[in-house]
Design an enzyme around this catalytic site. Structure first.
Site, PDB file in Angstrom:
ATOM      1  CD  GLU A  58      -7.144   6.094   8.105  1.00  0.00           C
ATOM      2  OE1 GLU A  58      -7.556   4.882   7.445  1.00  0.00           O
ATOM      3  OE2 GLU A  58      -5.996   6.015   8.481  1.00  0.00           O
TER       4      GLU A  58
ATOM      5  CD  GLU B 120     -11.865   3.360   1.718  1.00  0.00           C
ATOM      6  OE1 GLU B 120     -12.474   2.014   2.622  1.00  0.00           O
ATOM      7  OE2 GLU B 120     -10.918   3.400   2.047  1.00  0.00           O
TER       8      GLU B 120
ATOM      9  CE  LYS C 160     -10.702   2.931   6.420  1.00  0.00           C
ATOM     10  NZ  LYS C 160      -9.468   2.910   5.679  1.00  0.00           N
TER      11      LYS C 160
ATOM     12  CD  GLU D  87      -2.646  -0.692   2.834  1.00  0.00           C
ATOM     13  OE1 GLU D  87      -2.565   0.363   3.202  1.00  0.00           O
ATOM     14  OE2 GLU D  87      -3.587  -1.712   2.970  1.00  0.00           O
TER      15      GLU D  87
END
Length: 450
Positions: free
Chosen positions: A312, A303, A306, A249
């Site tokens: 994030e 996202e 999330k 990642e």
């Protein structure tokens, strides 16, 4: 990915996302790009089915919550594989199983650390029994928190309490030929220490350089992080073993909390653009300039549901509806089929022209298929393969993959560089990098579903 574990996301988020942008369309989208490998965070059957017969390799994952059960015995591991993975191969090209995600540094009070290596060994035993151990590798992604420190790179070691476990994992990796996976985010290092780290250094900019006491000079933080992991592996006594490091990642958020000046669309675009450019370059890291390093870009989608801090939720290049968060070029002018119109470049059925296009064998291709391809290309009515015979200039390296790549490319060039002339039962790959040169730092692989 710290601080919030990706695989703790509820399944509902996956289902809600795919109602807006189903896996079949995601697979179709990625076929219109340069991306040829995808990492997912489970074994969602809808995703595995969507990527069948696409020519895109997949890395699937055992969720952290399932590691303990798979570690209990080989039968449990076999049941997991038989129900989650086996039904989709070989149509879906699965090349690795990631056991857990940042398992050793995620909620360690509730995880049995020794279960991780046992689960990896059990799954490898399953693959070995099924004759799939050369095609599918077993590994596990770590966070940078497994290191006691990451600077200077040449002095880095694993955290003291993790050394016994890491020794077992690295030994397993070395013995089975799997990649050592690390999730590396210069963004987090900069966000937490903006007064000590130059932004351009974290953004992979070509800065004046950070010097390691052993003489290595680093122009970007990602290279330094990779070499820190290499030093930690060497410190365990594996310096003479062949171990590939994969950055499982890496990415940069386009939005953060109030006061987070680094998390902007401009910086996210800059980081990922440079990451892609870095992948296309013929350069290794300062410590190991000849090493090949795969980098998975996190992530394809934002996202918005999330939990955790705003950053994030905003690592994606695309929004959930497929619209771009910022402009970035992942287009593939020489891919087959029809694109789906989200701006990464339409596929075309015309020939790939120009002198800088080659056809090579995909990594991890089945050797029986490669041998059949080699026999076909070099057989009656085929191409001249004398250069890869014993006295030929291209005999070395004397490897099936290298010889197959040579034969594929000659066939591809002879027949007009049409994409369908670089298929070879799914083992061929069109590349813009000269295969006669060693590619040391590969990219165009994506972590997209989480």
């Amino acid at each position: 990915m710290a601080p919030t574990s990706l695989l703790l996301l509820p399944l509902l988020l996956l289902l809600c996302l795919f109602r807006r942008f189903p896996p079949s369309k995601v697979a179709q989208l990625l076929q219109s790009t340069l991306i040829d490998k995808v990492k997912i965070y489970d074994t969602n059957p809808e995703i595995l089915e969507a990527f069948s017969n696409t020519g895109i390799d997949l890395i699937v994952a055992v969720e952290n919550s399932h590691v303990s059960n798979i570690s209990s015995d080989v039968a449990a591991a076999d049941e997991w594989f038989a129900t989650r993975v086996a039904p989709f191969i070989p149509a879906t090209s699965i090349v690795a199983i990631a056991v857990g995600n940042e398992y050793l540094t995620t909620d360690t009070d509730h995880l049995a650390i020794n279960a991780l290596i046992q689960a990896m060994q059990n799954l490898h035993g399953v693959l070995l029994a099924r004759g799939l151990d050369r095609k599918i590798k077993v590994t596990t992604p770590h966070s940078m928190a497994v290191l006691a420190s990451s600077f200077p790179p040449s002095a880095s070691t694993f955290a003291l309490e993790l050394i016994p476990t890491m020794t077992s994992i690295v030994g397993f990796i070395a013995d089975t030929g799997a990649p050592f996976m690390i999730n590396a985010y210069p963004y987090f290092a900069y966000r937490d220490n903006p007064g000590k780290i130059y932004l351009e250094y974290a953004l992979l900019g070509n800065t004046t350089g950070v010097r390691d006491p052993k003489g290595f000079v680093y122009n970007n933080m990602l290279d330094a992080q990779i070499d820190a992991v290499r030093s930690a592996i060497n410190a365990l006594g594996f310096g003479n073993r062949t171990i590939e490091i994969t950055v499982s990642e890496s990415g940069w958020p386009s939005k953060g909390e109030a006061g987070d000046a680094a998390a902007t669309p401009e910086n996210a675009k800059k980081y990922n653009t440079r990451l892609i450019e870095r992948g296309q370059s013929d350069k290794g890291t300062p410590m190991r300039p000849k090493d090949k390093v795969e980098v998975f870009v996190f992530a394809l989608f934002n996202e918005n549901k999330k939990g955790g801090v705003a950053s994030e939720r905003n690592f994606g290049i695309l929004n959930g509806d497929g619209s771009k968060v910022y402009e970035i070029d992942l287009s593939c002018k020489f891919c087959s089929g029809n694109g789906i119109g989200v701006g990464f470049g339409e596929k075309v059925a015309n020939a790939a022209r120009g002198p800088s296009v080659w056809c090579v064998a995909k990594p991890h291709s089945d050797e029986k298929v490669l041998q059949a391809v080699l026999d076909f290309c070099c057989g009656p009515g085929g191409v001249d393969c004398r250069e890869i015979y014993g006295s030929g200039d291209c005999f070395e390296p004397n490897k099936l993959h290298a010889h197959s790549s040579y034969a594929m490319n000659v066939y591809y060039q002879m027949h007009g560089r049409n994409y369908w002339n670089c298929d070879f039962k799914g083992t061929g790959l069109v590349t813009f990098s000269d295969p006669s040169k060693l590619i040391k730092y590969q990219i165009f692989v994506f972590s997209i579903f989480n």
